[in-house]
Design an enzyme around this catalytic site. Structure first.
Site, PDB file in Angstrom:
ATOM      1  N   HIS A 110     -63.197   8.584  38.422  1.00  0.00           N
ATOM      2  CA  HIS A 110     -63.926   7.404  38.266  1.00  0.00           C
ATOM      3  C   HIS A 110     -65.168   7.391  39.390  1.00  0.00           C
ATOM      4  O   HIS A 110     -65.764   6.171  39.326  1.00  0.00           O
ATOM      5  CB  HIS A 110     -63.148   6.030  38.730  1.00  0.00           C
ATOM      6  CG  HIS A 110     -62.080   5.822  37.624  1.00  0.00           C
ATOM      7  ND1 HIS A 110     -62.233   5.335  36.608  1.00  0.00           N
ATOM      8  CD2 HIS A 110     -60.699   6.176  37.665  1.00  0.00           C
ATOM      9  CE1 HIS A 110     -60.769   5.339  35.761  1.00  0.00           C
ATOM     10  NE2 HIS A 110     -60.175   5.850  36.540  1.00  0.00           N
TER      11      HIS A 110
ATOM     12  N   LYS B 111     -64.467   9.587  30.922  1.00  0.00           N
ATOM     13  CA  LYS B 111     -65.091   8.397  31.578  1.00  0.00           C
ATOM     14  C   LYS B 111     -66.494   8.136  31.420  1.00  0.00           C
ATOM     15  O   LYS B 111     -67.295   8.017  30.532  1.00  0.00           O
ATOM     16  CB  LYS B 111     -64.260   8.004  33.024  1.00  0.00           C
ATOM     17  CG  LYS B 111     -62.732   7.783  32.875  1.00  0.00           C
ATOM     18  CD  LYS B 111     -62.137   8.128  33.971  1.00  0.00           C
ATOM     19  CE  LYS B 111     -60.585   7.922  33.883  1.00  0.00           C
ATOM     20  NZ  LYS B 111     -59.926   9.163  33.346  1.00  0.00           N
TER      21      LYS B 111
ATOM     22  N   SER C  46     -58.457   3.962  40.598  1.00  0.00           N
ATOM     23  CA  SER C  46     -58.655   3.430  39.584  1.00  0.00           C
ATOM     24  C   SER C  46     -58.198   1.856  39.059  1.00  0.00           C
ATOM     25  O   SER C  46     -58.808   1.592  37.995  1.00  0.00           O
ATOM     26  CB  SER C  46     -57.931   4.274  38.297  1.00  0.00           C
ATOM     27  OG  SER C  46     -56.620   4.363  38.345  1.00  0.00           O
TER      28      SER C  46
END
Length: 384
Positions: free
Chosen positions: A210, A240, A182
């Site tokens: 991610h 996300k 990240s």
């Protein structure tokens, strides 16, 4: 010498953080998430969020959540194992597992809760967990709370990991990694990690917070690397690229059944609103049906890196929307972030202990226009 009160000790600790340029403060956003945000009466171009596909305020997600609220209300009223597991929760788990091509999935309220719940449900005293040193804090906390023997290896150092696995006599082993890191944006070498898991009879736990929605045509790191194995436990967060909130864990049916019975962070908490699950189902459909979002995102990444290749900025080797610029000190990171903010660009300085080296963590989104990227690149080159 008079001992400080507990509050005085905290105040002194905060003052020390301030002197070291390490104190953190929240900033209030007065708008929906997106490529542009309203804060303190100003519009800023947002280059620090994780809304990689521009779905956080998508009209279809808002409509799905609104319809879910009308049907299921606001609160779920209970934990999943009591009476809080509503139809959208069940449907979302099936949708997610089907998208990944895995047998089953289980929902959690956050990615943090998923990491704590999975690792502590699978490991205990007499077991061993092997974790990359750049893993997210939630993975580290899950490893510590499991009471298993906790071994950390240097970032992506397969030789050190193999040495640790080879000398372990634990009854059960688990390798835990971020699939995409990240703060650095680089990828874990998942095929080699899976090979080690196979060789040394270990689970491979992947936190793809991610990667899901971004890599592998949106299906995440497993699709990117074309991996499949019953040893893999796959976790994706939803706050996300998916644009909602929560997390899902997928794997073999027996694994998911075990977690449903043993993962404390899934069992002993009220279920998230069903309306959120309804919005997430819509997001998964958009991710599957609109590949232009990933394509546009990777065009931005390539352009950003090409534009700064000859500059003084130290870019890490990241093929993802996370594009860190390494800086010598926390003070310099803060100064550069402030200079960008004066030009209408919101980029956050990330400092120790979150990362070992200060940096600007620039994140790109499919929602950014070419003009947005132009402004960022012009400002960075002007400030170098």
């Amino acid at each position: 010498m008079t001992r400080l009160s507990l509050l005085d000790e905290l105040a002194d600790g905060l003052a020390a953080l301030e002197r070291q340029h390490l104190r953190r403060r929240r900033r209030v956003v007065d708008s929906a998430q997106g490529a542009r945000l309203q804060r303190d009466g100003r519009e800023l171009i947002n280059f620090c969020g994780n809304d990689y596909l521009g779905l956080a305020a998508h009209p279809q997600l808002i409509a799905a959540a609104s319809a879910g609220l009308q049907t299921y209300g606001v609160g779920s009223g209970a934990s999943h194992l009591v009476c809080g597991h509503q139809a959208p929760h069940e449907q979302l788990e099936h949708d997610f597992a089907a998208l990944l091509g895995l047998p089953a999935a289980l929902g959690f309220s956050t990615g943090y809760a998923a990491n704590l719940g999975v690792i502590t449900a699978l490991l205990g005293r007499g077991d061993a967990v092997f974790a990359d040193k750049l893993n997210h804090a939630s993975l580290n906390d899950g490893c510590l709370l499991s009471r298993a023997s906790f071994h950390r290896f240097a970032h992506n150092d397969l030789a050190q990991l193999e040495q640790l696995l080879a000398t372990s006599s634990a009854r059960r082993k688990l390798i835990a990694v971020d699939a995409v890191y990240s703060m650095d944006g680089d990828l874990a070498p998942l095929p080699a990690l899976l090979a080690l898991a196979e060789q040394y009879d270990a689970w491979l736990y992947l936190d793809d917070a991610h990667g899901f929605g971004v890599l592998g045509d949106g299906r995440g790191s497993l699709a990117h690397w074309q991996l499949a194995s019953p040893r893999i436990i796959y976790m994706a967060t939803l706050g996300k690229a998916v644009g909602t909130a929560g997390a899902l864990v997928a794997g073999e049916q027996v694994l998911i059944d075990w977690l449903s019975n043993k993962a404390r962070t899934a069992i002993y908490t009220t279920a998230a609103p069903a309306a959120l699950a309804a919005a997430t189902r819509t997001a998964l459909q958009i991710i599957a049906n609109e590949p232009w979002r990933q394509q546009r995102l990777f065009q931005h990444i390539q352009r950003f890196r090409a534009a700064l290749a000859g500059s003084r900025y130290a870019l890490l080797d990241s093929p993802t929307p996370i594009q860190p610029i390494i800086l010598p000190t926390s003070e310099q990171a803060l100064e550069l972030a402030q200079a960008l903010e004066q030009r209408g660009l919101w980029v956050v300085a990330i400092r120790p202990p979150t990362v070992p080296t200060p940096r600007l963590r620039i994140t790109l989104s499919a929602a950014h226009g070419d003009d947005d990227l132009d402004q960022l690149l012009h400002a960075l080159l002007e400030l170098q």
